[in-house]
Design a protein around this motif. Structure first.
Motif, PDB file in Angstrom:
ATOM      1  N   LYS A  55      18.085  71.548  -6.068  1.00 52.46           N
ATOM      2  CA  LYS A  55      17.764  71.979  -4.712  1.00 52.46           C
ATOM      3  C   LYS A  55      16.941  73.249  -4.712  1.00 52.46           C
ATOM      4  O   LYS A  55      16.984  74.030  -5.663  1.00 52.46           O
TER       5      LYS A  55
ATOM      6  N   LYS B 248      17.260  76.652  -6.974  1.00 53.83           N
ATOM      7  CA  LYS B 248      18.510  77.393  -6.987  1.00 53.83           C
ATOM      8  C   LYS B 248      19.715  76.609  -7.468  1.00 53.83           C
ATOM      9  O   LYS B 248      20.554  77.122  -8.186  1.00 53.83           O
ATOM     10  N   PHE B 249      19.817  75.397  -7.056  1.00 61.75           N
ATOM     11  CA  PHE B 249      21.093  74.734  -7.188  1.00 61.75           C
ATOM     12  C   PHE B 249      20.971  73.498  -8.051  1.00 61.75           C
ATOM     13  O   PHE B 249      20.051  72.712  -7.913  1.00 61.75           O
ATOM     14  N   TYR B 250      21.927  73.326  -8.926  1.00 60.26           N
ATOM     15  CA  TYR B 250      21.927  72.166  -9.777  1.00 60.26           C
ATOM     16  C   TYR B 250      23.360  71.707  -9.957  1.00 60.26           C
ATOM     17  O   TYR B 250      24.215  72.446 -10.394  1.00 60.26           O
ATOM     18  N   ASN B 251      23.617  70.498  -9.557  1.00 52.77           N
ATOM     19  CA  ASN B 251      24.951  69.951  -9.573  1.00 52.77           C
ATOM     20  C   ASN B 251      24.911  68.746 -10.493  1.00 52.77           C
ATOM     21  O   ASN B 251      24.356  67.721 -10.148  1.00 52.77           O
TER      22      ASN B 251
END
Lengths: 241, 241
Positions: A213, A178-181
DNA sequence: TAGTGGTCTAGACCACCTG
DNA sequence: AGGTGGTCTAGACCACTAG
């Protein structure tokens, strides 16, 4: 079963990419499209805002929605995260021949910096993976990945050489990514990295690093990509307000 | 008078930045916050999705919303467009001493490439502006801008040397700046650019180019920023789905 | 089971643009 | 005036997480 607004977004995206809606053309209004797809305007708007973020349409208050011209595309484009999912390298470039060369794969203890990024204890093991990625048999980037071994215990070398690591992780954890920073930096290739890519040291590099994530918030991967800047660019489409 | 969801987003953002909500802390649920601000959940969700995009919070299904840790920040950060408005250089770095040195400012005919980017005829004039930007008196980037003279007839040199060009344009057109479509590339500094920045040729560069539009869709500015890669990085926060 | 975020409906009113 | 996107309400049900 994807959400309705995602399905609609993809349907209209395909209509644009296949030229059913042509560039600079006005596409039907929100009220028409919501009737066409049998949803309310709110739902349809979610789709259209996503398409705007992806740079495919432009919404202009009082006028309507228009297909935007694609950017000239001489280089490979590193997607900036506007797709359906965080895109691994092998998912992004499916139209050209992509391969990987595994340089290293071992279990080790992360340094404190990596452990902090992965929100884990430095005493637990991570997979360290270094791969060279090739497009049409030309090496174009080096990617180092640190993957929390508590999330993914084993990673077959077939996955690292051929398959999609992210697909493998979604399969074996049963969770979506879901998450990529990420952070983008510029630098020059060191001798070590340049040797891996068969280029001269001092060539320009786009360094992209970040944490990936799962949808439940578990950080599982920290990676640094060393991209040949003469081969890649990063598109960045968005709308301020 | 900004939209309610923007006001709420800014209010909660300020609560986070001033440590009223602390890092890794769970913040109140959507239902609580919507009651607190007197709006429905849909409106509040718009605020929270924006905060997630800005990288300030993380939303986790079934668990709640959490304040994320800020990135370590040794370099200057080029904002990737998650603020209230497209940020000009002088708005972004208000905490440090920012100045500009105007190198050139003249009216000329755009080449076909620039005219196409600005969606204008190549026979109409544009302002060409080259500025060196300094942070704490150190030159850190060269920015070339082409601005459609039909949108902004005159640009005082005071604005170019001191003020914010975007603020000036919002004021004199009476329209907000809305759209920014940019491309990030890596390269090396040429001798000409390096001389302007008082650095050695061959240093790494982050090149950021893009079109800026008004909220009615008028493209008015095409710019190329040549950033010292040893001074800048670009943060890129987002959520795939 | 209780609480959380994720999605969706069926309206309404507003602000902006064009003829 | 009529059409467009922008915002907002007051509900509802679902999917996920925790104890």
């Amino acid at each position: 079963m994807a959400a309705r607004y995602i399905e609609i977004k993809n349907s209209i995206r395909d209509d644009i990419l296949s030229n059913r809606y042509r560039v600079d053309e006005k596409i039907p209004s929100e009220r028409e499209l919501s009737q066409l797809y049998g949803v309310t305007r709110v739902t349809l708007q979610k789709s259209m805002h996503l398409l705007e973020q992806e740079g495919l349409i432009e919404r202009i208050h009082g006028k309507g929605m228009f297909v935007t011209r694609p950017l000239a595309n001489d280089l490979y484009e590193l997607n900036n995260g506007t797709g359906d999912s965080v895109l691994g390298f092998s998912r992004e470039f499916s139209q050209v021949k992509v391969s990987s060369r595994l340089i290293r794969h071992q279990l080790l203890l992360p340094g404190p910096a990596i452990a902090r990024q992965l929100e884990m204890q430095a005493e637990r093991e991570v997979h360290f993976i270094r791969r060279v990625r090739l497009i049409d048999n030309t090496p174009v980037l080096v990617e180092d990945s640190w993957i929390n071994a508590a999330v993914v215990a084993t990673i077959p070398d077939e996955v690292l050489n051929g398959g999609s690591l992210y697909e493998y992780i979604e399969t074996c954890t049963g969770k979506k990514i879901k998450f990529y920073n990420s952070v983008i930096e510029g630098d020059l290739f060191s001798r070590e990295m340049a040797n891996l890519l068969d280029i001269a040291p001092g060539m320009p590099m786009l360094k992209v690093s970040g944490v990936t994530k799962l949808e439940d918030g578990t950080a599982f991967n920290y990676s640094i990509g060393y991209n040949r800047a003469d081969k890649f660019k990063i598109k960045n489409s968005w709308v301020g307000k």
